[in-house]
Motif scaffolding. Sequence first.
Motif, short mmCIF file in Angstrom:
data_model
loop_
_atom_site.label_atom_id
_atom_site.label_comp_id
_atom_site.label_asym_id
_atom_site.label_seq_id
_atom_site.Cartn_x
_atom_site.Cartn_y
_atom_site.Cartn_z
N LEU A 121 29.26 45.99 38.06
CA LEU A 121 29.12 46.07 39.52
C LEU A 121 29.78 44.88 40.21
CD1 LEU A 121 25.37 47.09 39.80
CD2 LEU A 121 27.35 48.57 40.15
N PHE A 122 29.87 43.75 39.52
CA PHE A 122 30.38 42.53 40.13
C PHE A 122 31.90 42.46 39.99
CE2 PHE A 122 26.11 41.46 38.38
CZ PHE A 122 25.45 41.50 39.60
N THR A 123 32.56 42.49 41.13
CA THR A 123 34.02 42.49 41.12
C THR A 123 34.60 41.10 41.38
OG1 THR A 123 34.02 43.12 43.45
CG2 THR A 123 34.19 44.90 41.82
N HIS A 124 33.78 40.17 41.88
CA HIS A 124 34.22 38.82 42.17
C HIS A 124 33.15 37.82 41.76
CE1 HIS A 124 36.70 41.23 44.91
NE2 HIS A 124 37.58 40.23 44.85
N ARG A 125 33.59 36.65 41.32
CA ARG A 125 32.67 35.57 40.95
C ARG A 125 33.22 34.27 41.53
NH1 ARG A 125 29.24 36.89 36.73
NH2 ARG A 125 27.64 35.32 36.77
N PHE A 126 32.35 33.49 42.18
CA PHE A 126 32.77 32.25 42.84
C PHE A 126 31.85 31.10 42.47
CE2 PHE A 126 33.99 35.76 45.57
CZ PHE A 126 35.31 35.47 45.86
N ARG A 127 32.40 29.89 42.45
CA ARG A 127 31.58 28.68 42.34
C ARG A 127 31.01 28.41 43.73
NH1 ARG A 127 36.46 26.18 40.24
NH2 ARG A 127 36.29 25.04 42.18
N GLY A 173 36.43 44.64 47.16
CA GLY A 173 35.56 44.63 45.99
C GLY A 173 34.21 45.28 46.27
N LEU A 174 33.34 45.21 45.28
CA LEU A 174 32.04 45.83 45.39
C LEU A 174 30.94 44.79 45.63
CD1 LEU A 174 30.49 48.50 45.25
CD2 LEU A 174 30.29 48.18 42.79
N LYS A 175 30.73 43.92 44.66
CA LYS A 175 29.71 42.87 44.77
C LYS A 175 30.28 41.56 44.24
CE LYS A 175 26.29 45.35 46.27
NZ LYS A 175 25.78 45.17 47.61
N ALA A 176 29.85 40.47 44.85
CA ALA A 176 30.30 39.15 44.41
C ALA A 176 29.11 38.32 43.98
CB ALA A 176 31.04 38.43 45.54
#
Length: 99
Positions: A70-76, A92-95
Amino acid sequence: MLRQLFVLVQARPQGYVNIFGGSPPGSVLAVDPNLIHYSELFVTGTQNANPEHYARALEFLSILPQANRLFTHRFRIEDAPKAFQIRLEMEGLKAVIDF
């Protein structure tokens, strides 16, 4: 939008259908009003959630085997402004923002 129409057709008579996914501005959902009228459907919409909803969702995600899809982006955390920009651009969908 097709998924939302499919759900209306699949709902039982006097059933409840909740349309909760955000759609881009200007989106249109074309529905045969006879479907709602003669099936006596209740069509509602929701937006946002309270902290309890988020806690329950996290608990639920922990037991789903493929939840990470489900997670299309990941950020610090330092890049949180970029995460919000991505959201505003409806990309995207969820970050996930990692602390």
